[in-house]
Design a protein around this motif. Structure first.
Motif, mmCIF file in Angstrom:
data_model
loop_
_atom_site.group_PDB
_atom_site.id
_atom_site.type_symbol
_atom_site.label_atom_id
_atom_site.label_comp_id
_atom_site.label_asym_id
_atom_site.label_seq_id
_atom_site.Cartn_x
_atom_site.Cartn_y
_atom_site.Cartn_z
ATOM 1 N N THR A 175 -55.715 13.963 72.518
ATOM 2 C CA THR A 175 -55.950 12.838 71.625
ATOM 3 C C THR A 175 -57.407 13.266 71.061
ATOM 4 N N PHE A 176 -57.215 13.535 69.678
ATOM 5 C CA PHE A 176 -58.335 14.004 68.975
ATOM 6 C C PHE A 176 -59.108 12.652 68.171
ATOM 7 N N LEU A 177 -60.131 12.455 68.503
ATOM 8 C CA LEU A 177 -60.839 11.371 67.965
ATOM 9 C C LEU A 177 -61.948 11.822 67.173
ATOM 10 N N ASP A 178 -61.938 11.065 65.836
ATOM 11 C CA ASP A 178 -62.791 11.669 64.786
ATOM 12 C C ASP A 178 -63.012 10.481 63.897
ATOM 13 N N SER A 179 -64.101 10.539 63.048
ATOM 14 C CA SER A 179 -64.298 9.642 61.902
ATOM 15 C C SER A 179 -63.289 9.670 60.981
ATOM 16 N N ALA A 180 -63.108 8.473 60.210
ATOM 17 C CA ALA A 180 -62.276 8.635 59.232
ATOM 18 C C ALA A 180 -62.692 9.480 58.081
ATOM 19 N N LEU A 181 -61.788 10.163 57.316
ATOM 20 C CA LEU A 181 -62.162 11.176 56.512
ATOM 21 C C LEU A 181 -62.791 10.963 55.303
#
Length: 322
Positions: free
Chosen positions: A280-286
């Motif tokens: 699972t990659f967890l990032d900020s909204a683009l």
């Protein structure tokens, strides 16, 4: 669907977040790597409620510095559906009980940078799917995705608390991820041993936290200037930190490292299954912003869209540099 080439074309390299080039050897085969690179002594951890605990005193700080640690898989979390999906997503249907996990090379997944990818320069073939589209997966895989992302968000919150980021800033600086928003993606990987090239290029993850389910040695990481093997441990996920977390904490007394890593060229004898993994990659909204924290103030540095393009552009190319 966005390609690596189109992302490269619009990448804007930022003088603060585009780190100095790293000199790395060519990606070795797995037999060469096992002989040349010793295992990294990873810290082991588990959750007690929302508290992230480590077996050894000082383990949390060492995990932040190495950029990798082991997280015990909680009781009752069934990884079997993800294991099956990773092993079969690239196959054509065969009219048996595993067909719900097959046929995803041809799946139509709406949205940017999702679906099946055949990596030109790597053994990697991937299936990427963002949370909004997890209904396209078998229900038990969707449930596992939510459990894994929940663990990743809990890791992020534990890290922000440990390095003393003010809690009233968490949602803003993480693009809503600390509140279970942001950008949450499942990625399934199959490494084709018959393809005589690297497993995957050395790279840094661009986001906040990655939760990895891996089954065998083959992941190498550059830690304190030395390459070492980041090996899986039964009953544990491997967790590593992304570049957004490194940028945010770079001016703090306990900065978090997003260390360079990649996968060796998989070598197989006849009849032995290929390497698989999933994350699972967890990032900020683009549409968010990358921040750096200094003296309790979050300073905007770069847009998440440009930062992601900058980081991803160096992950899938064939220039041999990072």
């Amino acid at each position: 669907m966005t390609t690596a080439n189109s992302r490269t074309a619009r990448a804007h390299f930022h003088p603060t977040t585009a780190r100095a080039p790293v000199s790395l050897p060519p990606m070795p085969g797995e037999q060469q790597a096992q002989a040349a690179y010793p295992p990294v002594d990873l810290e082991r951890s588990w959750f007690d409620g929302d508290e992230l605990l480590f077996e050894r005193e000082g383990g949390f700080d060492r995990a932040l510095a190495k950029g990798f640690f082991l997280l015990r898989i909680p009781d009752g979390l069934d990884t079997g559906p993800g294991d099956r999906f990773a092993a079969h997503f690239h196959e054509d249907p065969a009219s048996d009980d595993l067909d719900p996990y097959r046929g995803y090379r041809h799946a139509d997944v709406p949205g940017t940078y999702q679906g099946y990818f055949d990596r030109e320069h790597d053994q990697w073939e991937n299936f990427y799917i963002e949370r909004v589209n997890w209904s396209l997966l078998p229900p038990e895989v969707t449930e596992l995705g939510h459990r894994m992302t929940g663990l990743g968000v809990a890791v992020l919150c534990a890290v922000l608390r440990h390095v003393q980021v003010p809690q009233d800033l968490w949602s803003e600086v993480s693009g809503g991820l600390s509140d279970n928003g942001g950008h949450q993606m499942l990625a399934f990987n199959h490494f084709r041993s018959q393809k005589e090239t690297r497993g995957c290029k050395f790279h840094r993850d661009s986001g906040w936290v990655t939760v990895l389910r891996s089954f065998e040695p083959g992941l190498l990481a550059l830690i304190d200037g030395e390459l070492g093997a980041v090996n899986p441990e039964p009953g544990h996920f491997i967790v590593n930190f992304g570049s957004s977390l490194e940028v945010l904490t770079s001016a703090l007394p306990r900065p978090v490292r997003a260390n360079v890593h990649g996968v060796v060229s998989t070598e197989r004898s006849a009849g032995r299954a290929d390497r698989i993994s999933y994350v699972t990659f967890l990032d900020s909204a683009l549409d968010g912003t990358v921040y750096r924290l200094d003296h309790g103030t979050a300073h905007p540095v770069q847009s998440v869209a440009d930062f992601a393009a900058q980081e991803v552009s160096r992950t899938y190319d064939n220039d041999g540099a990072l």
